[in-house]
Each structure stands twice: as C-alpha cells, then as structure tokens.
Design an enzyme around this catalytic site. Sequence first.
Site, PDB file in Angstrom:
ATOM      1  N   LEU A 248       0.887  -1.321   0.131  1.00 28.22           N
ATOM      2  CA  LEU A 248       0.242  -0.138  -0.067  1.00 28.22           C
ATOM      3  C   LEU A 248       0.889   1.277  -0.049  1.00 28.22           C
ATOM      4  O   LEU A 248       0.716   2.021   0.809  1.00 28.22           O
ATOM      5  CB  LEU A 248      -0.936  -0.162   1.301  1.00 28.22           C
ATOM      6  CG  LEU A 248      -1.868  -1.288   1.147  1.00 28.22           C
ATOM      7  CD1 LEU A 248      -2.539  -1.195   2.688  1.00 28.22           C
ATOM      8  CD2 LEU A 248      -2.789  -1.107   0.271  1.00 28.22           C
ATOM      9  N   GLY A 249       1.635   1.126  -0.806  1.00 29.74           N
ATOM     10  CA  GLY A 249       2.552   2.579  -1.046  1.00 29.74           C
ATOM     11  C   GLY A 249       2.280   3.651  -1.939  1.00 29.74           C
ATOM     12  O   GLY A 249       0.771   3.741  -1.674  1.00 29.74           O
ATOM     13  N   ARG A 250       2.814   4.275  -2.658  1.00 31.87           N
ATOM     14  CA  ARG A 250       2.372   5.682  -3.138  1.00 31.87           C
ATOM     15  C   ARG A 250       1.358   5.115  -4.174  1.00 31.87           C
ATOM     16  O   ARG A 250       0.335   6.095  -4.377  1.00 31.87           O
ATOM     17  CB  ARG A 250       3.554   6.168  -3.991  1.00 31.87           C
ATOM     18  CG  ARG A 250       4.364   7.303  -3.148  1.00 31.87           C
ATOM     19  CD  ARG A 250       5.287   8.033  -4.116  1.00 31.87           C
ATOM     20  NE  ARG A 250       6.098   6.932  -4.860  1.00 31.87           N
ATOM     21  CZ  ARG A 250       7.559   7.085  -5.115  1.00 31.87           C
ATOM     22  NH1 ARG A 250       8.214   8.041  -4.359  1.00 31.87           N
ATOM     23  NH2 ARG A 250       8.226   5.954  -5.607  1.00 31.87           N
ATOM     24  N   MET A 251       1.563   4.002  -4.855  1.00 34.07           N
ATOM     25  CA  MET A 251       0.457   3.859  -5.864  1.00 34.07           C
ATOM     26  C   MET A 251      -0.373   2.673  -5.400  1.00 34.07           C
ATOM     27  O   MET A 251      -1.665   2.950  -5.529  1.00 34.07           O
ATOM     28  CB  MET A 251       1.009   3.081  -7.095  1.00 34.07           C
ATOM     29  CG  MET A 251       1.905   4.089  -7.801  1.00 34.07           C
ATOM     30  SD  MET A 251       2.658   3.323  -9.276  1.00 34.07           S
ATOM     31  CE  MET A 251       1.267   3.177 -10.350  1.00 34.07           C
TER      32      MET A 251
ATOM     33  N   ASP B 238      -0.096  -4.731   4.453  1.00 36.11           N
ATOM     34  CA  ASP B 238       1.293  -3.867   3.949  1.00 36.11           C
ATOM     35  C   ASP B 238       1.941  -4.105   5.671  1.00 36.11           C
ATOM     36  O   ASP B 238       1.185  -4.106   6.586  1.00 36.11           O
ATOM     37  CB  ASP B 238       0.858  -2.194   3.902  1.00 36.11           C
ATOM     38  CG  ASP B 238       2.187  -1.591   3.332  1.00 36.11           C
ATOM     39  OD1 ASP B 238       2.393  -1.393   2.154  1.00 36.11           O
ATOM     40  OD2 ASP B 238       2.908  -1.431   4.310  1.00 36.11           O
TER      41      ASP B 238
ATOM     42  N   GLU C 101       9.671   6.884 -22.263  1.00 40.97           N
ATOM     43  CA  GLU C 101       9.629   8.079 -21.496  1.00 40.97           C
ATOM     44  C   GLU C 101      10.839   8.787 -21.047  1.00 40.97           C
ATOM     45  O   GLU C 101      10.986   9.942 -20.966  1.00 40.97           O
ATOM     46  CB  GLU C 101       8.989   7.557 -19.944  1.00 40.97           C
ATOM     47  CG  GLU C 101       8.541   8.352 -18.827  1.00 40.97           C
ATOM     48  CD  GLU C 101       8.379   7.506 -17.576  1.00 40.97           C
ATOM     49  OE1 GLU C 101       6.932   7.019 -17.656  1.00 40.97           O
ATOM     50  OE2 GLU C 101       9.023   7.331 -16.769  1.00 40.97           O
TER      51      GLU C 101
ATOM     52  N   GLY D 114       1.476   6.701 -12.025  1.00 38.04           N
ATOM     53  CA  GLY D 114       2.030   7.517 -10.889  1.00 38.04           C
ATOM     54  C   GLY D 114       1.217   7.833  -9.793  1.00 38.04           C
ATOM     55  O   GLY D 114      -0.075   7.191  -9.687  1.00 38.04           O
TER      56      GLY D 114
ATOM     57  N   SER E 279       0.814   2.261 -15.551  1.00 35.35           N
ATOM     58  CA  SER E 279       1.690   3.638 -15.749  1.00 35.35           C
ATOM     59  C   SER E 279       0.338   4.485 -15.035  1.00 35.35           C
ATOM     60  O   SER E 279      -0.767   4.590 -15.266  1.00 35.35           O
ATOM     61  CB  SER E 279       1.789   4.085 -17.172  1.00 35.35           C
ATOM     62  OG  SER E 279       2.221   5.329 -17.178  1.00 35.35           O
TER      63      SER E 279
ATOM     64  N   LYS F 106       5.515  -2.303 -21.056  1.00 35.63           N
ATOM     65  CA  LYS F 106       5.539  -1.001 -20.155  1.00 35.63           C
ATOM     66  C   LYS F 106       7.186  -0.873 -20.080  1.00 35.63           C
ATOM     67  O   LYS F 106       7.382   0.378 -20.002  1.00 35.63           O
ATOM     68  CB  LYS F 106       5.258  -1.646 -18.470  1.00 35.63           C
ATOM     69  CG  LYS F 106       5.589  -0.785 -17.567  1.00 35.63           C
ATOM     70  CD  LYS F 106       4.792   0.735 -17.836  1.00 35.63           C
ATOM     71  CE  LYS F 106       4.858   1.463 -16.336  1.00 35.63           C
ATOM     72  NZ  LYS F 106       5.942   1.814 -15.906  1.00 35.63           N
TER      73      LYS F 106
HETATM   74  O1  LIG Z   1       4.294   5.181 -16.191  1.00 33.87           O
HETATM   75  C1  LIG Z   1       4.895   5.289 -15.043  1.00 33.87           C
HETATM   76  O2  LIG Z   1       4.047   5.927 -14.003  1.00 33.87           O
HETATM   77  C2  LIG Z   1       6.214   5.553 -14.738  1.00 33.87           C
HETATM   78  O3  LIG Z   1       6.965   5.014 -15.862  1.00 33.87           O
HETATM   79  C3  LIG Z   1       6.728   4.875 -13.516  1.00 33.87           C
HETATM   80  O4  LIG Z   1       6.337   3.551 -13.676  1.00 33.87           O
HETATM   81  C4  LIG Z   1       8.390   4.838 -13.592  1.00 33.87           C
HETATM   82  O5  LIG Z   1       8.691   3.562 -13.393  1.00 33.87           O
HETATM   83  C5  LIG Z   1       8.797   5.468 -12.029  1.00 33.87           C
HETATM   84  O6  LIG Z   1       8.129   6.560 -11.785  1.00 33.87           O
HETATM   85  C6  LIG Z   1      10.357   5.845 -12.217  1.00 33.87           C
HETATM   86  O7  LIG Z   1      10.902   5.184 -13.325  1.00 33.87           O
HETATM   87  P1  LIG Z   1      12.517   5.473 -13.410  1.00 33.87           P
HETATM   88  O8  LIG Z   1      12.972   5.423 -11.906  1.00 33.87           O
HETATM   89  O9  LIG Z   1      13.159   4.463 -14.262  1.00 33.87           O
HETATM   90  O10 LIG Z   1      12.588   6.933 -13.983  1.00 33.87           O
END
Ligand SMILES: O=C(O)[C@H](O)[C@@H](O)[C@H](O)[C@H](O)COP(=O)(O)O
Length: 347
Positions: free
Chosen positions: A15-18, A37, A202, A129, A127, A195
């Site tokens: 249960l972290g940031r995401m 968690d 990215e 964040g 994806s 991904k």
């Molecule tokens: O799509 C996403 O939400 C991002 O891609 C995320 O999954 C990412 O992995 C990390 O925020 C940092 O990744 P790096 O440490 O490799 O920059």
Amino acid sequence: MSADKARLQLGFIGLGRMGLNMVRRMQEAGIDCVVFDTHVEARREATSHGATAAESIQDLVAKLDAPRNVWLMLPTAVVDVVLDQLVPLLHAGDTVIDGGNSHYVEDLRRAEALNRHQVMYVDVGVSGGVWGRERGYCQMIGGPELAYKRLEPAFAALAPGVDAAPRSESRSGEPSPAEKGYLYCGLNGAGHFVKMVHNGIEYGLMAAYAEGLNVLKNANAGKQTRTADAETAPLERPELYQYDFPIGDVVELWRRGSVIGSWLLDLTAVEMARDASLKGYTGRVSDSGEGRWTAQAAIDEGVPVPVLTAALFGRFTSQGNDLYANQVMSAMRHAFGGHQEKTEGKG
Ligand SMILES: O=C(O)[C@H](O)[C@@H](O)[C@H](O)[C@H](O)COP(=O)(O)O
C-alpha cells in the site's frame, strides 16, 4: 456497477504511493479488497476507504474466497520475497498479479514456478504514478487469458476510461479495452515488456524536452564576457545569443496547440510555474531499470535505439558516473598539451 464487478474480490499486498490509491479506486468501483502492508498506518488508511485489513499474508489468504486473486504492488526487489511466503499458501486455480515494474524476464521465471503449483501469474505494467487515483491507471497485461478475463472488472475499474482521450477517427461502436485504458498484450511477460518499452520512450521524451529547454536557457550566452583563459572557446557571434527567454511561459505556451504538447509538458509547466529556475532540484536523475532493459532488448533484437540509449546514458551522467571518464580526458589533455584544468565553471 455490473454483477461481475460486485462479485470480484481481490487480495492486495503493498500500500505504497500507488497501491493505496489503486485500492481506493477499486473500492469505489465496488471491488472488495483485502489488504496487507507491513505499515499498520497504510492498512488503517485502506480500511477507512472500505477495504478489509489483514494482519499478515497468511491472514490475507485466509480472508479470501477461492479462487483467490492476489495483487502485488511492491518494489521489484521484494516481489520474490513475498512470493516465497504467499505461493505455498495458495491453491490450484488461484492467481497472483504483479503490478510493479518487474523485468519481463523475471515474469517468465515466476510464471513457470507458480505454474508448478497450478497458480496463474499475471504481469501488469501500470502507468499513471501518483496521479492515477484521479486520472486512472493505464495497464499493460500479460499472462493466461483465463486469468485476464476473470480480473477484467478490476482492470476496468483502475483504467482511465474511454473519455480520457478523444476517440481516434474511424473507431466507433463499443470502445475496446485499449480505448478504455487497459490491454491484454499476450502471454506472460508481455505486459511488462510493453511497460518496459513505454518507460524507454519516457526516458527519450523527458531528455528531448530537457535538452531543448536547456538550449533556450543558454540563449543568453552572448551576454557573458569570456576572458582569454576561459574554459570554452569564445562565441564567434555573441550578438546571436542575446535572448533571455521566459522558459516557464514558453512551456506554458507549447501546451496550447503546439505539436509537442503532452502530459509530461503539462507537469513540467506546473513545476516551472512554482520556480522556473528549478533551484530545488540538483539534477541527479535516477533510473529504476526499465530504460536499461529496453536498451538490452533492442541490442538482442538488433534494433537501433540511439535516442533511448542517449537518454539512458544521460541519466548515468547525471548520477556522476562519467567522473572517471572525464578525469581520464583531462589527464590526457594535460599530458599532451600541458593544459591545466580550470577551477571555475563557465568562463
Ligand atoms: O508510467 C509510469 O507511471 C512511470 O513510468 C513509472 O512507472 C516509473 O517507473 C517510475 O516513476 C520511475 O521510473 P525510473 O526510475 O526508471 O525513472
């Protein structure tokens, strides 16, 4: 809410940031989450959003109805540790979902190991964040199609939905899963493979914006007086570089009607509006692995990815890993020409 959604129950570990936001989104969509968690506070927070907290992984498994679905949202380094505890508690027909940023090669190994227990393994590249709770999560899914179908209400609940982007011309009728923000990409590893490449891109996009904005920032180079012993060669035509561009405003401008508008640019504009000088950032850019794996895959495939690798190497430079190479060059310059290093920055 569909009948399927009402029936789906999900164990959720991490249960972290995401993870916490994902649980909130699923609870809101009527999917019952049993969560665990190691941080009691995170468990408490999840229960305040309707989830059921478990005291341990064992307790979580005991609280789930068969066939069980357990979603892991963990740092890649601890996935195997948790799987070692979890898998012996599961039964034939259960499913484990890894929603973290695992390397797809690890997925292949894990899927085979779980298969020996007749437990299905699903890899999901997620994806979105920290913004995902609000905007939804884009999901790239790999694994047995049977498990994908069973979990589809969860993917749909997490996804941004068709309204997140204007429909592409010539697409009509019932929106496809991809149009809603989740896609079954193929057998195990496929989700994290897609991904991985997403993150490789990215890196490239981020570097392209960053380099371009740096050219704008230095467009006043002609205003600086350079002494005879300056570090770099003098500008031949300083009058060409007399601009002080309001970078934050340029970024804001490009968000409207330009070819290079994007969510990354939107986020950059927010940061710039706070402080266009970005004084709060040292410029050390970490990398969690996916850029490296993309480059490795490209090498294995024999496919050129000069932009993506340049962006990846740029991150290594930002981490200070170019120091020794620079010392070697400086030593050579000193050896053949007696040149001394300048102690100041730009001269
Ligand atoms: O799509 C996403 O939400 C991002 O891609 C995320 O999954 C990412 O992995 C990390 O925020 C940092 O990744 P790096 O440490 O490799 O920059």
